[in-house]
Design an enzyme around this catalytic site. Structure first.
Site, PDB file in Angstrom:
ATOM      1  N   LYS A  65       0.847  -1.205   0.000  1.00 44.25           N
ATOM      2  CA  LYS A  65       0.000   0.000   0.000  1.00 44.25           C
ATOM      3  C   LYS A  65       0.878   1.250   0.000  1.00 44.25           C
ATOM      4  CE  LYS A  65      -3.930   2.004   2.562  1.00 44.25           C
ATOM      5  NZ  LYS A  65      -4.817   1.836   3.735  1.00 44.25           N
ATOM      6  N   SER A  81      -9.876  -0.607   6.909  1.00 42.36           N
ATOM      7  CA  SER A  81      -9.277  -0.464   5.575  1.00 42.36           C
ATOM      8  C   SER A  81      -8.590  -1.693   5.008  1.00 42.36           C
ATOM      9  CB  SER A  81      -8.287   0.687   5.569  1.00 42.36           C
ATOM     10  OG  SER A  81      -8.996   1.883   5.376  1.00 42.36           O
ATOM     11  N   SER A 139      -9.744   1.776   2.673  1.00 49.03           N
ATOM     12  CA  SER A 139      -8.874   2.532   1.814  1.00 49.03           C
ATOM     13  C   SER A 139      -7.806   1.696   1.091  1.00 49.03           C
ATOM     14  CB  SER A 139      -8.172   3.617   2.632  1.00 49.03           C
ATOM     15  OG  SER A 139      -7.341   3.039   3.616  1.00 49.03           O
TER      16      SER A 139
HETATM   17  N1  GLN Z   1     -13.080   3.873   6.011  1.00 52.15           N
HETATM   18  C1  GLN Z   1     -12.584   4.297   7.278  1.00 52.15           C
HETATM   19  C2  GLN Z   1     -12.230   5.771   7.206  1.00 52.15           C
HETATM   20  O1  GLN Z   1     -12.480   6.340   6.239  1.00 52.15           O
HETATM   21  C3  GLN Z   1     -11.409   3.461   7.690  1.00 52.15           C
HETATM   22  C4  GLN Z   1     -10.144   3.864   7.048  1.00 52.15           C
HETATM   23  C5  GLN Z   1      -8.968   3.045   7.451  1.00 52.15           C
HETATM   24  O2  GLN Z   1      -9.083   2.001   8.097  1.00 52.15           O
HETATM   25  N2  GLN Z   1      -7.796   3.534   7.117  1.00 52.15           N
HETATM   26  O3  GLN Z   1     -11.713   6.335   8.109  1.00 52.15           O
END
Ligand code: GLN
Length: 493
Positions: free
Chosen positions: A82, A181, A157
């Site tokens: 990532k 994410s 994400s």
């Molecule tokens: N979708 C969640 C957010 O927008 C989690 C993001 C993540 O785990 N980095 O914060």
């Protein structure tokens, strides 16, 4: 073996194949890179493919193999990382214009571990900007798509990492999980995604989003690969003060169990009446049934505070931490900078055009909840709720070894569907967020395919450092539902 078959092999099968001399590292890497070049036109799963670097490393590894050197546990395995995890000499964009041209001068601990184990990093994965989002549509480099259905999102994400593994770019990938994410995109792409216990894997070299929640973890298409990569990346590291020195078990030993005798599996009381997709409900029942048939005792647990207040609690704490972590991107020290007449204008212009809309929203929320007149009512209150959530999980784990819950309330949604309604998008993490607030490990895995050909995921949550329990229960389920499939070209819609 036809070359395209390489793309379906697990990491450990690749290592076996190299050892036996069935194929070489450059055969596999070359096949993967050619395949990526063609498929990237659609998927956009990578921000930076590392064609040249991967190629030269594959030649080096083949030479090492020919010299009879000892091989690492992930020798010659292609891996996608990532783009918020640093690799020395490679740009780390975090999916943001702010870091578009920032070349990292060092590698993250997990990257060092992977390289020591012989892995070949073939690309940096697309992601929502600074890991904020659940669809990868908030990437400054364009959205990544779901390899099972290109009109749908891969989740986020870490959507690029999940899509890469599902599409067969690589058998394994790294993501980060602050509120879901890893697990949400894993569920959307039909692969395994593990968020380890807070403190198991060093975050040295992970660009911070919310430091009390962030964890790095793996994606894979089989459990044996999950165990193998977890073993490699969980090596203790003093450079992250939250990384425990506790001895790690041999994760592979938890696999291939055939009985769950003496093991307790908990499920959410009343999950049938929750607002979740029917096919997900069915997958939960089937998964519980598999555990029961393997001898597990099935118990009901209640998590009312987590399901009701987890989201608001997270969307107070995470933006608060983010607003402080992102203060360093000021146009002076790092990345994107706009020339201006004075310092204030430099900050305003650089941050104003360097950050995208979701990141700005989080910074605004974070700054708001931390304001001196609002701190008690929001931030402090959220910290108290977080304690209640931790207690609630402790009570649940006094009754069960592992909990089975939905990974997401819905199947992968269409592109653009939640782009204009942030709260609707935040709901995608309803079941994953409480796990981060409590610092627990959890795995999401494909339990079935929907009638429309989309993956249906479930989530297995463990006690702190209970990764072994999760692997044990998941292994019994994998033996029935099979490992994750690859959405290779023709397999997808
Ligand atoms: N979708 C969640 C957010 O927008 C989690 C993001 C993540 O785990 N980095 O914060």
């Amino acid at each position: 073996m036809k070359n395209s078959e390489f793309l379906k092999l697990s990491a450990l099968d690749l290592v076996e194949g190299y050892k036996k001399g069935d194929f070489t590292v450059s055969d596999v890497i070359e096949t993967a890179l050619e395949y990526i070049e063609v498929n990237e036109r659609n998927l956009n799963a990578l921000i930076t493919p590392l064609y040249e670097e991967a190629r030269s490393r594959s030649w080096m590894l083949d030479a090492a193999l020919a010299r009879g050197e000892e091989l690492g546990s992930l020798f010659g395995v292609p891996v996608v990382v990532k783009d918020n995890i640093t690799v020395d000499g490679v740009r780390t964009t975090c999916g943001s214009r702010m870091l578009e041209n920032w070349i990292s001068p060092y590698s993250a601990h997990v990257v060092e571990c992977l390289e020591r184990a012989g892995a070949v990093i073939i690309g940096k994965a697309n992601m929502d900007e600074f890991a904020m989002g659940s669809s990868t549509e908030f990437s400054a480099f364009g959205p990544a798509l779901n390899p099972w259905d290109l009109s749908r999102v891969p989740g986020g994400s870490s959507g690029g990492s999940a899509a890469s593994v599902a599409a067969g770019y690589a058998p394994i990938a790294l993501g980060s999980d602050t509120g879901g994410s890893i697990r949400q995109p894993a569920a959307f792409c039909g692969v395994y995604g593990l968020k380890p216990t807070y403190g198991l894997v060093s975050r040295f070299g992970l660009i911070a989003f919310a430091s009390s929640l962030d964890q790095i973890g793996p994606f894979a298409r089989s459990l044996k690969d999950v165990a193998a990569i977890l073993q490699v990346i969980s090596e203790p590291d003093a450079r992250d003060a939250t990384c425990t020195r506790k001895e790690r078990p041999n994760y592979a030993e938890f696999l291939n169990v055939t009985s769950l005798e003496g093991f307790k599996v908990g499920y959410l009381a009343g999950y049938e009446s929750l607002e979740i997709d029917d096919e997900i409900k069915r997958a939960i029942s089937q998964t519980i049934e598999i555990c029961k048939e393997s001898g597990a005792e099935i118990v009901e647990v209640d998590l009312p505070i987590s399901t009701r207040y987890g989201l608001p609690c997270y969307y107070t704490i995470a933006p608060a931490e983010a607003s402080s972590n992102l203060a360093r991107f000021d146009g002076v020290q790092y990345g994107f900078s706009v020339a201006a007449d004075d310092l204030k204008e430099l900050y305003l212009k650089s941050r104003g055009s360097g950050f995208g809309p979701e990141v700005k929203r989080r910074i605004l929320i974070g700054t708001f909840v931390l304001g001196s007149s609002r701190y008690d009512a929001y931030y402090l209150q959220a910290q108290k709720v977080r304690q209640l959530i931790i207690r609630e999980f402790n009570a649940a784990f006094s009754k069960a070894d592992v909990l089975i819950t939905p990974a997401t309330p819905t199947l992968p949604f269409k592109r653009g569907e939640k782009l204009t309604d942030p709260v609707k998008a935040y709901m995608a993490d309803l079941f994953t967020i409480p796990v981060n607030l409590a610092g627990l490990p959890a795995l999401s895995m494909r339990a079935s395919m929907s009638q429309s050909g989309l993956p249906v995921g479930v989530q297995l949550i463990g006690k702190k450092f209970g990764e072994g329990d999760i692997l044990k229960a998941a292994s019994v389920i994998e033996q029935v539902v099979g490992p994750a499939a690859t959405a290779l070209g023709g397999d997808r819609k």
